[in-house]
Design a protein around this motif. Structure first.
Motif, PDB file in Angstrom:
ATOM      1  N   GLY A   1       8.053 -59.504  63.891  1.00  0.00           N
ATOM      2  CA  GLY A   1       9.522 -60.184  63.802  1.00  0.00           C
ATOM      3  C   GLY A   1       9.517 -60.993  62.522  1.00  0.00           C
ATOM      4  N   ARG A   2       8.418 -60.982  61.537  1.00  0.00           N
ATOM      5  CA  ARG A   2       8.426 -62.082  60.506  1.00  0.00           C
ATOM      6  C   ARG A   2       8.424 -61.147  59.405  1.00  0.00           C
ATOM      7  NH1 ARG A   2       4.522 -64.203  63.831  1.00  0.00           N
ATOM      8  NH2 ARG A   2       2.813 -63.112  62.363  1.00  0.00           N
ATOM      9  N   PRO A   3       9.686 -61.321  58.310  1.00  0.00           N
ATOM     10  CA  PRO A   3       9.764 -60.394  57.163  1.00  0.00           C
ATOM     11  C   PRO A   3       8.320 -60.573  56.218  1.00  0.00           C
ATOM     12  CG  PRO A   3      11.008 -62.438  57.047  1.00  0.00           C
ATOM     13  CD  PRO A   3      10.456 -62.398  58.608  1.00  0.00           C
ATOM     14  N   GLY A   4       8.040 -59.568  55.607  1.00  0.00           N
ATOM     15  CA  GLY A   4       6.936 -59.565  54.605  1.00  0.00           C
ATOM     16  C   GLY A   4       7.223 -60.451  53.276  1.00  0.00           C
ATOM     17  N   ALA A   5       6.139 -60.666  52.891  1.00  0.00           N
ATOM     18  CA  ALA A   5       6.276 -61.769  51.724  1.00  0.00           C
ATOM     19  C   ALA A   5       7.117 -61.102  50.652  1.00  0.00           C
ATOM     20  CB  ALA A   5       4.832 -61.932  51.242  1.00  0.00           C
TER      21      ALA A   5
ATOM     22  N   GLN B   1       3.314 -50.561  65.436  1.00  0.00           N
ATOM     23  CA  GLN B   1       3.042 -50.012  64.195  1.00  0.00           C
ATOM     24  C   GLN B   1       4.176 -50.384  62.968  1.00  0.00           C
ATOM     25  OE1 GLN B   1       2.273 -45.506  64.786  1.00  0.00           O
ATOM     26  NE2 GLN B   1       3.695 -46.143  66.476  1.00  0.00           N
ATOM     27  N   LEU B   2       3.606 -50.066  61.697  1.00  0.00           N
ATOM     28  CA  LEU B   2       4.695 -50.328  60.678  1.00  0.00           C
ATOM     29  C   LEU B   2       5.763 -49.361  60.805  1.00  0.00           C
ATOM     30  CD1 LEU B   2       2.192 -50.919  57.739  1.00  0.00           C
ATOM     31  CD2 LEU B   2       3.431 -52.855  59.048  1.00  0.00           C
ATOM     32  N   SER B   3       7.051 -50.064  60.265  1.00  0.00           N
ATOM     33  CA  SER B   3       8.028 -49.156  60.702  1.00  0.00           C
ATOM     34  C   SER B   3       8.030 -47.785  59.546  1.00  0.00           C
ATOM     35  CB  SER B   3       9.249 -49.894  60.096  1.00  0.00           C
ATOM     36  OG  SER B   3       9.413 -50.301  58.787  1.00  0.00           O
TER      37      SER B   3
ATOM     38  N   THR C   1      16.178 -56.477  67.619  1.00  0.00           N
ATOM     39  CA  THR C   1      15.603 -57.540  68.711  1.00  0.00           C
ATOM     40  C   THR C   1      14.064 -57.143  69.090  1.00  0.00           C
ATOM     41  OG1 THR C   1      16.040 -56.076  70.522  1.00  0.00           O
ATOM     42  CG2 THR C   1      17.827 -57.500  69.610  1.00  0.00           C
ATOM     43  N   PRO C   2      13.411 -58.355  69.738  1.00  0.00           N
ATOM     44  CA  PRO C   2      11.898 -57.917  69.946  1.00  0.00           C
ATOM     45  C   PRO C   2      11.900 -56.910  70.879  1.00  0.00           C
ATOM     46  CG  PRO C   2      12.532 -60.436  70.037  1.00  0.00           C
ATOM     47  CD  PRO C   2      13.987 -59.756  69.911  1.00  0.00           C
ATOM     48  N   LYS C   3      12.970 -56.723  71.713  1.00  0.00           N
ATOM     49  CA  LYS C   3      12.785 -55.521  72.628  1.00  0.00           C
ATOM     50  C   LYS C   3      12.883 -54.275  71.983  1.00  0.00           C
ATOM     51  CE  LYS C   3      14.781 -53.460  76.749  1.00  0.00           C
ATOM     52  NZ  LYS C   3      15.752 -53.495  77.930  1.00  0.00           N
ATOM     53  N   GLN C   4      13.898 -54.094  71.019  1.00  0.00           N
ATOM     54  CA  GLN C   4      14.005 -53.167  70.184  1.00  0.00           C
ATOM     55  C   GLN C   4      12.856 -52.718  69.447  1.00  0.00           C
ATOM     56  OE1 GLN C   4      17.729 -54.130  68.169  1.00  0.00           O
ATOM     57  NE2 GLN C   4      18.845 -52.216  69.344  1.00  0.00           N
ATOM     58  N   ARG C   5      12.135 -53.757  68.616  1.00  0.00           N
ATOM     59  CA  ARG C   5      11.164 -53.655  67.875  1.00  0.00           C
ATOM     60  C   ARG C   5      10.046 -53.320  68.672  1.00  0.00           C
ATOM     61  NH1 ARG C   5      11.567 -58.278  65.863  1.00  0.00           N
ATOM     62  NH2 ARG C   5      12.665 -57.491  63.846  1.00  0.00           N
ATOM     63  N   GLN C   6       9.598 -53.278  70.017  1.00  0.00           N
ATOM     64  CA  GLN C   6       8.575 -52.918  70.657  1.00  0.00           C
ATOM     65  C   GLN C   6       8.623 -51.480  70.906  1.00  0.00           C
ATOM     66  OE1 GLN C   6       5.624 -54.158  71.470  1.00  0.00           O
ATOM     67  NE2 GLN C   6       5.205 -52.424  72.378  1.00  0.00           N
ATOM     68  N   GLU C   7      10.066 -51.310  71.513  1.00  0.00           N
ATOM     69  CA  GLU C   7      10.420 -49.851  71.779  1.00  0.00           C
ATOM     70  C   GLU C   7      10.331 -48.875  70.681  1.00  0.00           C
ATOM     71  OE1 GLU C   7      14.344 -50.239  73.585  1.00  0.00           O
ATOM     72  OE2 GLU C   7      13.645 -50.862  75.487  1.00  0.00           O
TER      73      GLU C   7
ATOM     74  N   VAL D   1      14.182 -37.370  48.702  1.00  0.00           N
ATOM     75  CA  VAL D   1      15.209 -37.734  49.456  1.00  0.00           C
ATOM     76  C   VAL D   1      14.958 -39.243  49.782  1.00  0.00           C
ATOM     77  CG1 VAL D   1      16.548 -37.361  51.726  1.00  0.00           C
ATOM     78  CG2 VAL D   1      15.348 -35.331  50.506  1.00  0.00           C
ATOM     79  N   PHE D   2      16.285 -40.040  49.446  1.00  0.00           N
ATOM     80  CA  PHE D   2      15.966 -41.461  49.805  1.00  0.00           C
ATOM     81  C   PHE D   2      16.705 -41.375  51.112  1.00  0.00           C
ATOM     82  CE2 PHE D   2      15.721 -40.867  45.304  1.00  0.00           C
ATOM     83  CZ  PHE D   2      14.971 -42.365  44.684  1.00  0.00           C
ATOM     84  N   LEU D   3      15.944 -42.303  51.966  1.00  0.00           N
ATOM     85  CA  LEU D   3      16.532 -42.300  53.370  1.00  0.00           C
ATOM     86  C   LEU D   3      16.983 -43.702  53.438  1.00  0.00           C
ATOM     87  CD1 LEU D   3      16.647 -41.280  56.440  1.00  0.00           C
ATOM     88  CD2 LEU D   3      14.601 -42.536  56.816  1.00  0.00           C
ATOM     89  N   ALA D   4      18.281 -43.623  53.382  1.00  0.00           N
ATOM     90  CA  ALA D   4      19.025 -45.191  53.026  1.00  0.00           C
ATOM     91  C   ALA D   4      19.990 -45.408  54.260  1.00  0.00           C
ATOM     92  CB  ALA D   4      19.927 -45.328  51.904  1.00  0.00           C
ATOM     93  N   VAL D   5      19.501 -45.196  55.593  1.00  0.00           N
ATOM     94  CA  VAL D   5      20.303 -45.472  56.698  1.00  0.00           C
ATOM     95  C   VAL D   5      19.702 -46.265  57.661  1.00  0.00           C
ATOM     96  CG1 VAL D   5      20.837 -43.101  56.819  1.00  0.00           C
ATOM     97  CG2 VAL D   5      18.901 -43.937  58.112  1.00  0.00           C
ATOM     98  N   PRO D   6      20.537 -47.135  58.702  1.00  0.00           N
ATOM     99  CA  PRO D   6      19.994 -48.048  59.263  1.00  0.00           C
ATOM    100  C   PRO D   6      18.822 -47.577  60.273  1.00  0.00           C
ATOM    101  CG  PRO D   6      22.428 -48.038  59.761  1.00  0.00           C
ATOM    102  CD  PRO D   6      22.163 -46.734  58.663  1.00  0.00           C
ATOM    103  N   PHE D   7      17.844 -48.498  60.309  1.00  0.00           N
ATOM    104  CA  PHE D   7      16.527 -48.039  60.775  1.00  0.00           C
ATOM    105  C   PHE D   7      16.558 -47.172  62.149  1.00  0.00           C
ATOM    106  CE2 PHE D   7      12.615 -48.231  63.473  1.00  0.00           C
ATOM    107  CZ  PHE D   7      11.855 -47.866  62.569  1.00  0.00           C
ATOM    108  N   PRO D   8      17.477 -47.607  63.096  1.00  0.00           N
ATOM    109  CA  PRO D   8      17.522 -46.858  64.248  1.00  0.00           C
ATOM    110  C   PRO D   8      17.840 -45.188  64.041  1.00  0.00           C
ATOM    111  CG  PRO D   8      18.371 -48.830  64.757  1.00  0.00           C
ATOM    112  CD  PRO D   8      18.274 -48.653  63.183  1.00  0.00           C
ATOM    113  N   ALA D   9      18.723 -44.908  63.017  1.00  0.00           N
ATOM    114  CA  ALA D   9      19.155 -43.774  62.753  1.00  0.00           C
ATOM    115  C   ALA D   9      18.155 -42.793  62.053  1.00  0.00           C
ATOM    116  CB  ALA D   9      20.470 -43.761  61.762  1.00  0.00           C
TER     117      ALA D   9
END
Length: 203
Positions: free
Chosen positions: A189-193, A107-109, A96-102, A62-70
């Protein structure tokens, strides 16, 4: 092997197009129901099959292709994912930084997503390019677009790499999520290489 894509936005449709181009059947589902996807087989071909979430859940990959919060809403549709391979195609670039922390708590997404999909084997892949570039390389003999694959489950990683080859990509396995897979994630907050700069701009 049965495949399903959950999410019918730009990335989900780009993946479905790659399957259709190679004549491999794939189910596609969203929260609005298969009726909302009726135009896709006409656009992409009969190998793309709109399904309900319940039917898509029967696929082995199953490919999970939704916006991350979903991701959590999708995971909670079912109590168990019963050893299925869930391919995490999500990104967190627009958090946002707040969303990322929450949502991530340091952890890695993909580690967070993995915990939500109880019983699944998670693989990170197909997330490093924007939808309008994914699978769009010119068809030149001997040349394929590279996709990066990372998982804590070596067998699941190999299975997804095989599927990637079948739909026309050149898979590159990176190893574990917290090791070779880190460049596929946004960290502090920084994208991987390995994330496309075009993807960063879109985020």
């Amino acid at each position: 092997m049965k495949y399903a894509i959950i999410g019918s936005g730009h990335i989900g449709t780009a993946l479905a197009r790659a399957f259709a181009r190679n004549g491999i059947e794939v189910a596609i589902a969203n929260t609005r129901g298969p009726e909302s996807l009726a135009s896709l087989p006409k656009e992409l071909g009969r190998s793309v099959v709109p399904q309900s979430m319940q039917d898509a859940h029967k696929a082995e990959i199953v490919f999970l292709a939704v916006p991350f919060p979903a991701y959590k809403d999708v995971a909670q549709q079912f109590k168990q994912w019963n050893g299925k391979i869930v391919v995490d195609v999500t990104n967190t670039l627009d958090l946002t930084p707040k969303q990322r922390q929450e949502l991530l708590g340091g952890q890695l997404s993909s580690e967070v997503v993995s915990k939500a999909f109880v019983g699944a084997r998670l693989v990170k892949a197909f997330n490093h390019l924007p939808a309008n570039e994914l699978g769009t390389n010119p068809t030149v003999k001997g040349q394929r677009q590279a996709v990066f694959v990372s998982s804590n489950d070596a067998d699941a990683s190999a299975t997804v790499a095989t599927a990637a080859t079948q739909i026309g990509f050149a898979p590159i396995e990176l190893g574990r999520l917290d090791q070779g897979g880190v460049p596929l994630h946004t960290v502090d907050g920084r994208p991987g290489a390995l994330l496309s700069q075009n993807l960063v701009k879109l985020g």
